[in-house]
Design an enzyme around this catalytic site. Structure first.
Site, PDB file in Angstrom:
ATOM      1  N   ASP A 130      -1.502  -0.521   6.052  1.00  0.00           N
ATOM      2  CA  ASP A 130      -1.742   0.173   7.325  1.00  0.00           C
ATOM      3  C   ASP A 130      -3.240   0.310   7.600  1.00  0.00           C
ATOM      4  O   ASP A 130      -3.616   0.859   8.639  1.00  0.00           O
ATOM      5  CB  ASP A 130      -1.109   1.578   7.322  1.00  0.00           C
ATOM      6  N   ARG A 139     -11.760   8.130  -2.623  1.00  0.00           N
ATOM      7  CA  ARG A 139     -12.057   9.542  -2.317  1.00  0.00           C
ATOM      8  C   ARG A 139     -13.558   9.767  -2.091  1.00  0.00           C
ATOM      9  O   ARG A 139     -13.962  10.358  -1.083  1.00  0.00           O
ATOM     10  CB  ARG A 139     -11.574  10.419  -3.477  1.00  0.00           C
ATOM     11  N   ASP A 185      -0.140   5.113   0.775  1.00  0.00           N
ATOM     12  CA  ASP A 185      -0.408   6.087   1.845  1.00  0.00           C
ATOM     13  C   ASP A 185      -0.347   5.411   3.214  1.00  0.00           C
ATOM     14  O   ASP A 185      -1.139   4.517   3.505  1.00  0.00           O
ATOM     15  CB  ASP A 185      -1.818   6.685   1.679  1.00  0.00           C
ATOM     16  N   ASP A 235       0.875  -1.167   0.000  1.00  0.00           N
ATOM     17  CA  ASP A 235       0.000   0.000   0.000  1.00  0.00           C
ATOM     18  C   ASP A 235       0.924   1.232   0.000  1.00  0.00           C
ATOM     19  O   ASP A 235       2.101   1.134   0.376  1.00  0.00           O
ATOM     20  CB  ASP A 235      -0.868  -0.026   1.261  1.00  0.00           C
ATOM     21  N   ASN A 288      -3.843   9.639  -6.931  1.00  0.00           N
ATOM     22  CA  ASN A 288      -2.653  10.497  -6.913  1.00  0.00           C
ATOM     23  C   ASN A 288      -1.355   9.679  -6.847  1.00  0.00           C
ATOM     24  O   ASN A 288      -0.273  10.263  -6.698  1.00  0.00           O
ATOM     25  CB  ASN A 288      -2.710  11.449  -5.712  1.00  0.00           C
TER      26      ASN A 288
HETATM   27  C1  BG6 Z   1      -5.848   5.640  -0.078  1.00  0.00           C
HETATM   28  C2  BG6 Z   1      -5.959   6.397   1.210  1.00  0.00           C
HETATM   29  O1  BG6 Z   1      -4.525   5.239  -0.293  1.00  0.00           O
HETATM   30  O2  BG6 Z   1      -6.254   6.460  -1.182  1.00  0.00           O
HETATM   31  C3  BG6 Z   1      -7.362   6.941   1.386  1.00  0.00           C
HETATM   32  O3  BG6 Z   1      -5.652   5.537   2.288  1.00  0.00           O
HETATM   33  C4  BG6 Z   1      -7.723   7.792   0.174  1.00  0.00           C
HETATM   34  O4  BG6 Z   1      -7.420   7.709   2.562  1.00  0.00           O
HETATM   35  C5  BG6 Z   1      -7.598   6.951  -1.098  1.00  0.00           C
HETATM   36  O5  BG6 Z   1      -9.071   8.272   0.286  1.00  0.00           O
HETATM   37  C6  BG6 Z   1      -7.909   7.733  -2.356  1.00  0.00           C
HETATM   38  O6  BG6 Z   1      -6.938   8.716  -2.527  1.00  0.00           O
HETATM   39  P1  BG6 Z   1      -6.970   9.860  -3.633  1.00  0.00           P
HETATM   40  O7  BG6 Z   1      -5.563  10.379  -3.617  1.00  0.00           O
HETATM   41  O8  BG6 Z   1      -7.321   9.211  -4.931  1.00  0.00           O
HETATM   42  O9  BG6 Z   1      -7.986  10.862  -3.208  1.00  0.00           O
HETATM   43 MG    MG Z   2      -2.745   3.156   3.550  1.00  0.00          MG
END
Ligand code: BG6
Ligand code: MG
Length: 215
Positions: free
Chosen positions: A170, A49, A11, A9, A118
């Protein structure tokens, strides 16, 4: 079966963008007077998201249209990206980089399995574009964690069956996704505290201790 790949993973595992998610969602929630704290934030780990926004809006007295929700999600993402643009390769911890290099040095393939759209930007900011053997992220999936899709895709990109992959997470939702994908799961952080993994680690560096026994 002998382990051949580790799927990380992003984030909260490779980098600490989970704090930036929290700050950006907090600013969005404050702007519409919806209570939001770190306990609620923990429920957003691994969740897409728009699904995250729905969880935050459970506390809202106002009902928002789909168009308004899209604006709120965009507002959060624009602020979140401002934080991401401040990330540099110095923000990649030595512990994480050393762990990745030891695993690769042992012949394991390394992949990303993240719900985040992202992901390419984050990997670029960290100096990790092109580092992983496969990147499966929020741009290529229809269902986010706890659905197993993102990890199944990562294994497919590597050309490996799920039984030879270890997921590192996590998030409790991410650990569930890994198990539903038919993979073994090692957890750090929030998910480790919840005991969600087959291995619940104090730090990512502990992977170098458990992985050789799985190979
Ligand atoms: C995950 C995060 O990796 O990505 C989440 O743990 C987040 O909290 C999700 O909502 C989507 O992320 P993004 O960057 O596409 O808004
Ligand atoms: Mg994570």
């Amino acid at each position: 079966m002998a382990l051949k790949a580790v799927i990380f993973d992003l984030d909260g595992v490779i980098c600490f963008t989970d704090e930036y998610h929290y700050l950006a969602w907090k600013a969005m929630a404050d702007s519409i007077d919806v209570p939001f704290d770190r306990t609620i934030n923990n429920r957003l780990r691994g969740v897409s998201r728009m699904a995250s926004l729905e969880i935050i809006l459970e506390k809202s007295e106002t009902v928002f249209s789909d168009a308004e929700k899209a604006v709120l999600a965009q507002q959060k993402n624009e602020l979140y990206k401002q934080y991401l643009l401040r990330i540099t390769p110095d923000d990649l911890s030595k512990e994480v980089l050393d762990t990745l290099n030891v695993l690769r040095g042992n012949g394991l393939q390394l992949a990303i399995g993240s719900s985040s759209k992202n992901t390419p930007l984050i990997l670029q900011q960290l100096g990790l574009s092109g580092f992983f053997d496969a990147v499966s992220d929020g741009n290529g999936i229809t269902h986010s964690k706890p659905d197993p899709e993102v990890f199944g895709k990562a294994a497919g990109m590597l050309g490996l069956p799920p039984e030879v992959c270890l997921v590192v997470e996590d998030a409790v939702s991410g650990a569930e996704a890994g198990h539903r994908a038919g993979m073994r799961v090692a957890c750090v952080g929030d998910a480790a505290l919840a005991g969600a993994g087959d291995y619940n680690l104090d730090s990512i560096a502990e992977l170098t201790g458990i992985v050789p026994g799985l190979m």
